[in-house]
Design an enzyme around this catalytic site. Structure first.
Site, PDB file in Angstrom:
ATOM      1  N   ASP A 154     -25.420 -63.987 -37.297  1.00 47.26           N
ATOM      2  CA  ASP A 154     -25.980 -63.587 -36.002  1.00 47.26           C
ATOM      3  C   ASP A 154     -25.595 -62.129 -35.746  1.00 47.26           C
ATOM      4  O   ASP A 154     -24.412 -61.780 -35.714  1.00 47.26           O
ATOM      5  CB  ASP A 154     -25.424 -64.501 -34.902  1.00 47.26           C
ATOM      6  CG  ASP A 154     -26.047 -64.255 -33.541  1.00 47.26           C
ATOM      7  OD1 ASP A 154     -26.337 -65.226 -32.834  1.00 47.26           O
ATOM      8  OD2 ASP A 154     -26.240 -63.067 -33.169  1.00 47.26           O
ATOM      9  N   ASP A 181     -32.599 -62.399 -34.629  1.00 48.28           N
ATOM     10  CA  ASP A 181     -31.317 -61.866 -35.119  1.00 48.28           C
ATOM     11  C   ASP A 181     -30.374 -62.920 -35.684  1.00 48.28           C
ATOM     12  O   ASP A 181     -29.225 -62.616 -35.961  1.00 48.28           O
ATOM     13  CB  ASP A 181     -30.620 -61.062 -34.014  1.00 48.28           C
ATOM     14  CG  ASP A 181     -29.753 -61.921 -33.105  1.00 48.28           C
ATOM     15  OD1 ASP A 181     -30.166 -63.051 -32.786  1.00 48.28           O
ATOM     16  OD2 ASP A 181     -28.670 -61.456 -32.727  1.00 48.28           O
ATOM     17  N   GLU A 182     -30.844 -64.157 -35.869  1.00 50.55           N
ATOM     18  CA  GLU A 182     -29.905 -65.148 -36.414  1.00 50.55           C
ATOM     19  C   GLU A 182     -30.590 -66.135 -37.336  1.00 50.55           C
ATOM     20  O   GLU A 182     -31.783 -66.418 -37.200  1.00 50.55           O
ATOM     21  CB  GLU A 182     -29.165 -65.889 -35.295  1.00 50.55           C
ATOM     22  CG  GLU A 182     -30.019 -66.857 -34.529  1.00 50.55           C
ATOM     23  CD  GLU A 182     -29.253 -67.600 -33.443  1.00 50.55           C
ATOM     24  OE1 GLU A 182     -28.340 -68.374 -33.769  1.00 50.55           O
ATOM     25  OE2 GLU A 182     -29.590 -67.403 -32.269  1.00 50.55           O
TER      26      GLU A 182
HETATM   27  P1  TTP Z   1     -28.170 -63.076 -28.998  1.00 51.21           P
HETATM   28  O1  TTP Z   1     -27.824 -63.198 -30.452  1.00 51.21           O
HETATM   29  O2  TTP Z   1     -27.958 -64.261 -28.139  1.00 51.21           O
HETATM   30  O3  TTP Z   1     -27.332 -61.900 -28.358  1.00 51.21           O
HETATM   31  P2  TTP Z   1     -26.933 -60.498 -28.953  1.00 51.21           P
HETATM   32  O4  TTP Z   1     -27.302 -60.383 -30.387  1.00 51.21           O
HETATM   33  O5  TTP Z   1     -27.474 -59.437 -28.081  1.00 51.21           O
HETATM   34  O6  TTP Z   1     -25.372 -60.482 -28.775  1.00 51.21           O
HETATM   35  P3  TTP Z   1     -24.272 -61.280 -29.607  1.00 51.21           P
HETATM   36  O7  TTP Z   1     -23.400 -60.239 -30.234  1.00 51.21           O
HETATM   37  O8  TTP Z   1     -23.534 -62.098 -28.603  1.00 51.21           O
HETATM   38  O9  TTP Z   1     -24.985 -62.111 -30.624  1.00 51.21           O
HETATM   39  O10 TTP Z   1     -29.673 -62.645 -28.832  1.00 51.21           O
HETATM   40  C1  TTP Z   1     -30.332 -61.786 -29.739  1.00 51.21           C
HETATM   41  C2  TTP Z   1     -31.278 -60.874 -29.010  1.00 51.21           C
HETATM   42  O11 TTP Z   1     -32.221 -61.639 -28.254  1.00 51.21           O
HETATM   43  C3  TTP Z   1     -30.597 -59.975 -28.013  1.00 51.21           C
HETATM   44  O12 TTP Z   1     -30.124 -58.778 -28.613  1.00 51.21           O
HETATM   45  C4  TTP Z   1     -31.656 -59.751 -26.988  1.00 51.21           C
HETATM   46  C5  TTP Z   1     -32.512 -60.982 -27.020  1.00 51.21           C
HETATM   47  N1  TTP Z   1     -32.221 -61.831 -25.861  1.00 51.21           N
HETATM   48  C6  TTP Z   1     -33.047 -61.765 -24.740  1.00 51.21           C
HETATM   49  O13 TTP Z   1     -34.031 -61.030 -24.729  1.00 51.21           O
HETATM   50  N2  TTP Z   1     -32.739 -62.535 -23.639  1.00 51.21           N
HETATM   51  C7  TTP Z   1     -31.662 -63.370 -23.595  1.00 51.21           C
HETATM   52  O14 TTP Z   1     -31.408 -64.034 -22.580  1.00 51.21           O
HETATM   53  C8  TTP Z   1     -30.812 -63.443 -24.763  1.00 51.21           C
HETATM   54  C9  TTP Z   1     -29.598 -64.337 -24.774  1.00 51.21           C
HETATM   55  C10 TTP Z   1     -31.140 -62.657 -25.861  1.00 51.21           C
HETATM   56 MG    MG Z   2     -26.863 -61.906 -31.734  1.00 45.04          MG
END
Ligand code: TTP
Ligand code: MG
Length: 354
Positions: free
Chosen positions: A10, A104-105
């Protein structure tokens, strides 16, 4: 049952990471993506902004109240999609057993991978390094015998972390794992569990399964299984559907363009239904129409048309008008469809515990 080796990867603060990579001026400051101006919510923010309590899905105004120096930039999905494609391609270089969950995951089943001495830990380090070198962003990884634990593990040392739960570590790991970490446990369920004296998975393991089912219904059983660190879900390799179309061949030719216009309405309705079923989340990039005249000559026309979620007859009409220059020519086949923007998100989000 054979022991699986699962890696969950992720990216760290994904959208913000891409923004910081592309603009060094954003690196030292608390940064949010989206939520600028008076409207809208923050999609994500960098770790500096998280220290102030800024979070995903928070209204921009609230985020700025918590962090007055917050810098916000607009969302630019095209760039995030491009990076996502690069990242997923690196994962697929190691194995084709890749299940993307979002841009992203992804889960990887590396049980059968022989490279890196067959070590999932070495594979995870290798993937993290390649993503960093080739895309300039960091990705955290979790290695575990199943998906549920791998996902928790990738979050354990975020950002830029790797955490490994070996099969022999599972019991010890879940013993102290707070129930809040379990999938599907929000504030309400957590509150109920706490009031029953259950705050860790260890507590849950020692609880009576029948009591859990009485109190929590079906979720009670899931909680019990998860608390034992058990999860048998396989990695599901999701095919990336690139387009959806409908077409119809007529036993009697459509005499002219106005007949085609009428039929098109029905086709657009069909397409709408298929879109709902197969790909309601996918962004549409292009529309196309196809005609085959009575002499079997076949023509298609494709136009970029975005962003459209559910295209209407009116969206296709100009394409047909452009394609069908001779409005009096009989048509034997009429078709239309959409092409999706080429990203790596799965067609449908799989519910984790269904
Ligand atoms: P996530 O992997 O949940 O968050 P992240 O990558 O920003 O942070 P982390 O380091 O905790 O993994 O989500 C991936 C992307 O999805 C994030 O960069 C933006 C988008 N996203 C939204 O648009 N709305 C949301 O509510 C969430 C949780 C994520
Ligand atoms: Mg992320």
């Amino acid at each position: 049952m054979t022991q699986r080796k699962i890696i969950h990867l992720d990216c760290d603060c994904f959208y913000a990471a891409v923004e910081m990579r592309d603009d060094p001026g954003l690196r030292g400051v608390p940064l949010a993506v989206g939520g600028e101006g008076g409207r809208g919510v923050v999609t994500t923010c960098n770790y500096q902004a998280r220290k102030f309590g800024v979070r995903s899905a928070m209204p921009g105004a609230e985020a700025r109240r918590r962090c007055p120096d917050l810098v916000t930039v607009p969302v630019d999905m095209a760039r995030y999609r491009a990076v996502s494609q690069q990242v997923m391609a690196i994962f697929r270089d190691l194995t084709d057993q890749v299940e993307p969950l979002s841009l992203d995951e992804a889960f990887l089943d590396v049980s059968e991978v022989d490279s890196h001495r067959g070590s999932a830990t070495l594979m995870a380090e290798y993937l993290r390094q390649r993503v960093r070198e080739e895309t300039g962003i960091t990705v955290s990884a979790g290695v575990a015998p199943n998906k549920f634990l791998a996902k928790i593990a990738s979050d354990w040392q975020k950002p830029d972390g790797l955490f490994v739960i070996r099969p022999e570590d599972v019991a010890g790991f879940v013993e102290t794992l707070p129930v809040e970490k379990l999938f599907g446990v929000g504030q309400v369920t957590a509150g109920k569990l706490h009031s029953l004296g259950l705050s860790t998975c260890g507590d849950l393991r020692r609880a009576e399964p029948t009591m859990l089912v009485e109190r929590f219904g079906r979720q009670g059983l899931k909680l019990y299984e998860m608390a034992h660190g058990e999860d048998n879900r396989p990695v599901v390799v999701t095919r990336n559907v690139k387009s959806i179309s409908v077409e119809r061949t007529f036993s009697r030719d459509l005499p002219d363009k106005s007949a085609c216009d009428l039929v098109m309405e029905a086709l657009v309705e069909d397409l709408g239904r298929r879109l709902m079923r197969k790909s309601r989340q996918k962004p549409i990039h292009k529309l196309f129409v196809k005609i085959r005249y009575s002499d079997f000559s076949t023509h298609t026309l494709e136009r970029v048309r975005e962003p459209v979620r559910a295209p209407l007859t009116a969206d296709f009409a100009p394409l047909l008008a452009e394609l069908m220059t001779d409005t009096e020519r009989p048509v034997r086949l009429l078709g239309l469809g959409v092409r999706f923007r080429n990203d790596e998100a799965p067609v449908t989000q799989l519910r984790l515990f269904d």
